[in-house]
Scaffold this active site. Sequence first.
Site, short mmCIF file in Angstrom:
data_model
loop_
_atom_site.label_atom_id
_atom_site.label_comp_id
_atom_site.label_asym_id
_atom_site.label_seq_id
_atom_site.Cartn_x
_atom_site.Cartn_y
_atom_site.Cartn_z
N THR A 1 0.75 -1.29 0.19
CA THR A 1 -0.02 0.03 -0.10
C THR A 1 0.87 1.24 -0.07
O THR A 1 1.98 1.41 0.66
CB THR A 1 -0.74 -0.04 1.40
OG1 THR A 1 -1.69 -0.95 0.87
CG2 THR A 1 -1.61 1.45 1.37
N ARG B 1 -14.75 -6.76 -0.11
CA ARG B 1 -13.97 -6.46 1.24
C ARG B 1 -13.36 -4.92 1.06
O ARG B 1 -12.79 -4.74 -0.01
CB ARG B 1 -12.80 -7.49 1.36
CG ARG B 1 -11.94 -7.19 2.86
CD ARG B 1 -10.70 -6.43 2.42
NE ARG B 1 -9.83 -6.25 3.51
CZ ARG B 1 -8.88 -5.50 3.65
NH1 ARG B 1 -8.37 -4.99 2.35
NH2 ARG B 1 -8.13 -5.51 4.58
N VAL B 2 -13.34 -4.18 1.89
CA VAL B 2 -12.71 -2.82 1.85
C VAL B 2 -11.72 -2.82 3.18
O VAL B 2 -12.47 -3.11 4.34
CB VAL B 2 -13.75 -1.71 1.64
CG1 VAL B 2 -13.05 -0.36 2.01
CG2 VAL B 2 -14.57 -1.59 0.57
N GLY B 3 -10.78 -2.44 3.20
CA GLY B 3 -9.99 -2.40 4.06
C GLY B 3 -9.93 -0.64 4.98
O GLY B 3 -10.87 -0.15 4.39
N ASP B 4 -8.61 -0.32 5.46
CA ASP B 4 -8.81 0.91 6.19
C ASP B 4 -8.38 1.87 5.21
O ASP B 4 -8.75 3.22 5.51
CB ASP B 4 -7.64 0.90 7.05
CG ASP B 4 -6.26 0.45 6.93
OD1 ASP B 4 -6.03 -0.34 6.06
OD2 ASP B 4 -5.41 0.96 7.02
N THR C 1 -0.61 1.95 6.78
CA THR C 1 -0.46 0.61 6.18
C THR C 1 -0.48 -0.68 7.15
O THR C 1 0.13 -0.60 8.04
CB THR C 1 0.68 0.64 5.19
OG1 THR C 1 0.82 -0.71 4.51
CG2 THR C 1 1.93 0.74 5.79
N GLY C 2 -1.15 -1.66 6.74
CA GLY C 2 -1.13 -2.80 7.54
C GLY C 2 -2.19 -3.65 7.37
O GLY C 2 -3.14 -3.50 6.58
#
Length: 357
Positions: free
Chosen positions: A220, A248-251, A271-272
Amino acid sequence: MKLHHLSLLLALPALACAAKAPNPPPPMPPFGLGIHGGAGVILRNEMTPGLEAQYRAKLAEALAAGYAVLDRGGPALDAVTAAINLLEDSPLFNAGKGAVLNADGICELDASIMNGRTLAAGAIAGVHHIKNPINLARDVMEKSAHVMLTGDGAEIFAQSLGYEMLPNEYFQTEFRRQQLEQARAAEKKPGRKTAALGRFLSSADVSALEHFVREQKYGTVGCVALDRQGNLAAGTSTGGMTNKKFGRVGDAPIIGAGTYASNATCAVSATGWGEFFIRASVAHDISAQMEYLGRSVREAAATTIAKVGKLGGDGGVIALDAKGNIAMEFNSPGMYRAAKISGLPETVAIYGDEARH
Ligand code: ASP
């Protein structure tokens, strides 16, 4: 007028000059930026010298592009998009070209951006055809009445602004295809159901799957910038996680989780492992500690990353305050990162034992 009076009069301007020491130039307000290219299991012994050189060169190039914008007096937001565009266009990182593949074998991109001066923000999630997702996030902020657009709707908005729709194949690379194959194979292994989200696991007891998941989530990209006018901005762009399913959606596209900026505190890009970063409201948590507890940016970033670690997540952040102090904090073995603040030496780093600010 007597002669000695006249000479005194003539000498007056010179005396005045001598008495008034020349004003020192006003201190230049600091400006600069930090970038990251993802955090994760990035170990020296698993890296070839050639690949490492490529990463360092691309980080330095993106840093220079963003710094050039700031150096000539440009806005922090422009520095953020300039730096991120270069990283999105590079197949080395998990954003734009070279993004990870989802469970359907295609790239699905998320991005967000925030203006620290106005607290305006824009985000997009789940787009498939936009070359530089950070630019569309910025257009959501500046040209729509909304903060976040997703999927087809985001792309219809992009088309209304004249964006080119690229075939998804543009983003896909052979390396990411291999990673997807590995993820699919790991998914079939027993132990899948016990992969513990929300429980702290020491590195000794991670299952093969969890180890795989941890290894995959780097790449990222993000940027935090402070311009000569004292304005902060932050942006983040990603393909999310390999083999992601069900939209799916991340942060990364979530304001307050993956990205946040306020001139009153700091600019943050994370990022993570996104599931943990959302739950810890990472980016806003750092800002809030500075606002409510008066913590320094480094103290706040370290505290939040420790909190993510306690939840069982890993990753990192870059965070920059309005005085030019930068934190590059992570609890994974490495994080691709670089920073350049006016008057200070430039940092380009990858591994855990290198500079964090
Ligand atoms: N945070 C991103 C996500 O969870 C992944 C990453 O940072 O590599 O989507």
